[in-house]
Design an enzyme around this catalytic site. Structure first.
Site: not given
Ligand code: NAP
Length: 362
Positions: A158, A251
Site C-alpha cells: 500500500c 497514506h
Molecule cells: N490493512 C491493510 O491496509 C493492508 C494492506 C496491504 C496488505 N495487507 C495484508 O493483508 C493481510 C490481511 O490484513 P488485515 O489487515 O486484513 O488483517 P486482519 O484484520 O488481522 O485479518 C486477518 C484475516 O486472516 C484470518 N486468519 C488469521 N489467522 C489465520 C489462520 N491461521 N488461518 C486462516 N485464516 C487466518 C483472520 O480470520 P479470523 O477472523 O478467523 O481470525 C482474518 O480473516 C495481511 O497479510 C496484511 O499484511 C493489509
C-alpha cells in the site's frame, strides 16, 4: 457478462477482507458466494464471526451476513465452491505461500493482497495501469504449478501507491534518484483507533519491513519479463522512511526526485493528469476515470478532503515545486485499503477477467 463469476474471499473477516466484501457488493461481474477465515471463525455465520469487528463505514451487505464461514485451510472444499478467490489472510509468509499455491493447484486463480509471493519470479505483481504486460508470466507459472487454469497474481504494498504511479507517468524524463517519506494510516496495520489507542495524538517512526518494500517494490513494477520471469529494474534508486501517523485511512508520501532530463513543472503536471492505462481504456468497472489528479492549492492533498478521490481508486498529488538539492518535490496521497489493498486487487481481477485469464469453471 451473462452470469456473474463466483468469488471466494480468504480472510474475509479481517480488515482487508471486509473491504473486499464491501467493494464487491453489487459488483457487475462478481458475486461473493464463499467467505473463509481461520478455524476460530469457521462454522459461524459471517455476521457472528465478524461480531463487533466490522470496521467499514458502510453497513455489512445483507447478501453475506448469513453465509457460513468456511475454514481457509480446507482448500478443496472452498475451491470447489468458487471460480476464483481474493486472498487477505494473515498467516506466516511460508503458510501464505503454501496455501495460495494449494488453491492455484486446484485450478482456482488467486488474486492476493498478501506480500508472500511478491518476489516469486513467475508471479506477476501488478498495478493494472502500470505493468499489465507482466501477466504474460502466468503461463510459465501454470506450467510450474502443473495446472492449466489456476495461478497467483499479487498487488504491491500500500505504501508505494502514493508515488510509484506518479514516477511512472514521468518515465520519459528518466527519474534516477528518489527520496520518499511516507506518513501511513493505522488501517494499514488492520487497526482503527479503538484497537490501537496508543496512536491517538501519536507518531511511531517504525513500520516493520515497510521501508524495504517501499524502496524495492516499485523496481519490480518497472521490471521486464525475461524467460518467463520478472527481472526488476535498476532505476530510479529509492530511499524511504516510513512513519505511522494518527490517521485512519490514507497514506501520504513526501517525495524528492532527480531527473536525467529535467522537465518543466507544466510538463510534469501534464504527464500526471493525462496518465492512463488499460483499465481506463477498457472502462473496467472499478477503474478511476482520472487515475492521478493534481491539486493546485498549497494545502492539498489533505487526507480528510482527498482520500476518497475516485472512490479511493485515484491518486491525489499537490505541492509540486522545484527543490534546492533535488530537481523537484511533491506530496502524494492514496487510499491504503482501497487502491492500496482490496480495490487494487479487484481492479487486477477485472483486467484478468477482461483478458480471459479468469473465467467460470466448466
Ligand atoms: N490493512 C491493510 O491496509 C493492508 C494492506 C496491504 C496488505 N495487507 C495484508 O493483508 C493481510 C490481511 O490484513 P488485515 O489487515 O486484513 O488483517 P486482519 O484484520 O488481522 O485479518 C486477518 C484475516 O486472516 C484470518 N486468519 C488469521 N489467522 C489465520 C489462520 N491461521 N488461518 C486462516 N485464516 C487466518 C483472520 O480470520 P479470523 O477472523 O478467523 O481470525 C482474518 O480473516 C495481511 O497479510 C496484511 O499484511 C493489509
Amino acid at each position: 457478462m451473462e452470469k456473474k463469476l463466483r468469488v471466494g474471499v480468504l480472510g474475509a473477516t479481517g480488515m482487508v477482507g471486509q473491504r473486499f466484501i464491501s467493494l464487491l457488493e453489487n459488483h457487475p461481474w462478481y458475486e461473493v458466494v464463499t467467505v473463509a477465515a481461520s478455524p476460530r471463525s469457521a462454522g459461524r455465520t459471517y455476521e457472528e464471526a465478524v461480531g463487533d469487528r466490522w470496521k467499514m463505514t458502510t453497513s455489512m451487505p445483507e447478501s453475506v451476513k448469513k453465509l457460513t464461514v468456511m475454514n481457509v485451510n480446507e482448500v478443496e472444499a472452498v475451491a470447489a465452491s468458487v471460480d476464483f478467490v481474493f486472498s487477505a489472510v494473515d498467516m506466516t509468509k511460508d503458510e501464505i505461500k503454501a496455501i495460495e499455491e494449494a488453491y492455484a493447484k486446484t485450478g482456482t486463480p488467486v488474486v492476493s493482497n498478501n506480500s508472500a509471493h511478491r518476489w516469486t519470479p513467475d508471479v506477476p505483481m501488478v498495478v493494472p495501469e502500470i505493468n499489465p504486460e507482466h501477466f504474460e508470466v502466468i503461463e510459465d507459472q501454470k506450467k510450474r504449478l502443473g495446472t492449466d487454469r489456476g495461478f497467483i497474481v499479487v498487488k504491491p504494498n500500500c505504501s508505494i501507491q502514493s508515488y510509484a504511479p506518479v514516477l511512472t507517468a514521468w518515465k520519459e524524463f528518466e527519474p534516477y534518484e528518489v527520496v520518499a517519506t511516507t506518513y501511513q494510516a493505522i488501517s494499514g496495520a488492520g487497526k482503527n483507533f479503538k484497537d490501537w489507542p496508543e496512536m491517538v495524538e501519536n507518531i511511531i517512526p517504525y513500520i516493520g519491513g515497510e521501508e524495504e518494500k517501499s524502496e524495492q517494490e516499485p523496481l519490480r513494477l518497472w521490471g521486464k519479463v525475461e524467460n518467463g520471469e520478472i527481472v526488476k529494474a535498476s532505476e530510479p534508486v529509492i530511499t524511504c522512511q516510513c512513519i505511522r501517523v494518527p490517521v485512519l485511512n490514507g497514506h501520504t508520501a513526501a517525495v524528492f526526485v532527480k531527473f536525467r532530463k529535467k522537465p518543466t513543472k507544466e510538463e510534469l503536471i501534464d504527464r500526471m493528469v493525462s496518465f492512463k492505462g488499460l483499465p481506463q481504456e477498457m472502462e473496467l468497472p472499478s477503474a478511476p476515470k482520472q487515475f492521478i489528479q493534481y491539486l493546485e492549492e498549497d494545502n492539498r492533498p489533505q487526507v480528510n478532503l482527498d482520500v476518497d478521490f475516485e472512490k479511493g481508486m485515484g491518486i491525489s498529488v499537490g505541492r509540486l515545486r522545484e527543490d534546492s538539492v533535488y530537481d523537484y518535490k511533491f506530496v502524494g496521497l492514496s487510499h491504503n485499503t482501497v487502491r492500496g489493498a482490496a480495490g487494487g486487487a479487484v481492479l487486477s481481477a477485472e483486467l484478468l477477467t477482461a483478458k480471459g485469464y479468469i473465467k467460470a469453471k466448466e
